[in-house]
Design an enzyme around this catalytic site. Structure first.
Site, mmCIF file in Angstrom:
data_model
loop_
_atom_site.group_PDB
_atom_site.id
_atom_site.type_symbol
_atom_site.label_atom_id
_atom_site.label_comp_id
_atom_site.label_asym_id
_atom_site.label_seq_id
_atom_site.Cartn_x
_atom_site.Cartn_y
_atom_site.Cartn_z
ATOM 1 N N ASP A 127 0.839 -1.193 0.000
ATOM 2 C CA ASP A 127 0.000 0.000 0.000
ATOM 3 C C ASP A 127 0.877 1.247 0.000
ATOM 4 O OD1 ASP A 127 -2.925 1.182 0.906
ATOM 5 O OD2 ASP A 127 -1.267 2.283 1.830
ATOM 6 N N HIS A 183 -7.788 9.611 -1.517
ATOM 7 C CA HIS A 183 -7.087 9.634 -0.239
ATOM 8 C C HIS A 183 -7.892 10.310 0.881
ATOM 9 C CE1 HIS A 183 -2.671 9.426 1.285
ATOM 10 N NE2 HIS A 183 -3.503 9.158 2.256
ATOM 11 N N TYR A 213 2.941 9.974 -0.511
ATOM 12 C CA TYR A 213 4.082 9.435 0.202
ATOM 13 C C TYR A 213 5.400 9.710 -0.527
ATOM 14 C CZ TYR A 213 0.393 6.621 2.449
ATOM 15 O OH TYR A 213 -0.751 6.186 3.085
ATOM 16 N N LYS A 225 -2.998 5.834 -4.020
ATOM 17 C CA LYS A 225 -4.092 6.755 -3.696
ATOM 18 C C LYS A 225 -3.937 8.083 -4.418
ATOM 19 C CE LYS A 225 -3.757 4.851 0.962
ATOM 20 N NZ LYS A 225 -2.335 4.476 0.859
#
Length: 277
Positions: free
Chosen positions: A46, A109, A51, A76
């Site tokens: 994931d 998200h 990120y 996401k």
């Protein structure tokens, strides 16, 4: 190698119930962490655009030698990319960064309800799903009010709702709402933050009795509730430890004791007010 159970999503796609998360793992460390996880037996990874480590995840996947159909990859849509056309472009960028030709799960998200763009983003996800570029679509941090709009105006029910969830924030009502509508609940921050949860007597006493670590006990609690869970670590021993949660079972009393730690306290933002773009 540990066999991780799968949950059948509402469209028939099977998702491993335990995966590996890379939130706040710096890009230079992500490739090694994912490689370690894959070697340990994880097959669900994931990540997210926010990120900043999708490319590093992709490098680890490419070098793993694991067949694509054995992997379950989630990323996401970030908040600044919400909107129909921008969602489609963001998806293409994520796919390219990951080095893949399709995703297994794509999530919005955050809902950002005050901006009012999550539904147009959802329509874009529905197109990606219809075009076969993603096997399942879902959301993250969505509350019932946000989900109801998707039910009322969309054509696809989200397969997954990824939310902050741990014994300090049990989310009974939201989990029940998800279950009522056939949506799998996935837990982010499954061990909470700061380590306090893992020092709770309700956790440590069970761990001592079973000869397990506190983290293993909490992850087992998630699994027995039916949650999908994505713990993260960059420490190889802990990566393996977090996967070793299928050789024991909590009693109903154990599950209840951990659930009784609920204090409704978030460590992350409130989805109804969070507005970061």
């Amino acid at each position: 190698m540990t066999t991780v159970p799968v949950l059948k999503l509402n469209n028939g796609v099977e998702m491993p119930q335990l995966g590996f998360g890379v939130f706040q793992v710096p890009p230079p460390e992500t490739k090694a962490a994912v490689a370690t996880a894959l070697k340990a037996g994880y097959r669900s990874i994931d990540t997210a655009t926010a990120y900043g480590n999708e490319a590093a995840v992709g490098d680890a996947l490419a070098e793993s030698g694991i067949a694509r159909d054995e992997l379950f990859i989630t990323t996401k849509l970030w908040n600044s990319d919400q909107g129909y056309d921008t969602t489609l472009r963001a998806f293409d960028a994520s796919l390219a960064a990951l080095g893949l030709d399709r995703l297994d799960l794509y999530l919005i998200h955050w809902p950002l309800p005050r901006r009012g763009k999550y539904f147009s983003s959802w329509k874009a996800l529905e197109k990606l799903y219809a075009d076969g570029l993603v096997r399942a679509i879902g959301v993250s941090n969505f509350q019932p009010s946000h989900l109801r709009r998707l039910f009322d105006e969309g054509t696809v029910i989200p397969a997954v709702n990824q939310i902050e969830l741990h014994p300090y924030l049990v989310q009974r009502e939201l989990r029940a709402f998800d279950a009522e509508h056939g949506i799998a609940t996935e837990a982010w921050s499954p061990l909470a933050k700061g380590g306090d949860l893992l020092r709770e007597p309700a956790v440590t006493q069970v761990a001592e009795r079973l000869g397990r670590t506190p983290a293993q006990v909490v992850l087992r609690w998630h699994l027995q509730l039916g949650n999908v869970v994505i713990p993260k670590s960059v420490t190889p021993a802990r990566v393996a430890e977090n996967l070793d949660v299928f050789g024991f079972t909590l009693t109903d009393a154990d599950v209840a004791a951990l659930s009784a730690l609920d204090r409704g306290g978030r460590t992350g933002p409130d989805p109804d007010t969070f507005d970061l773009v």
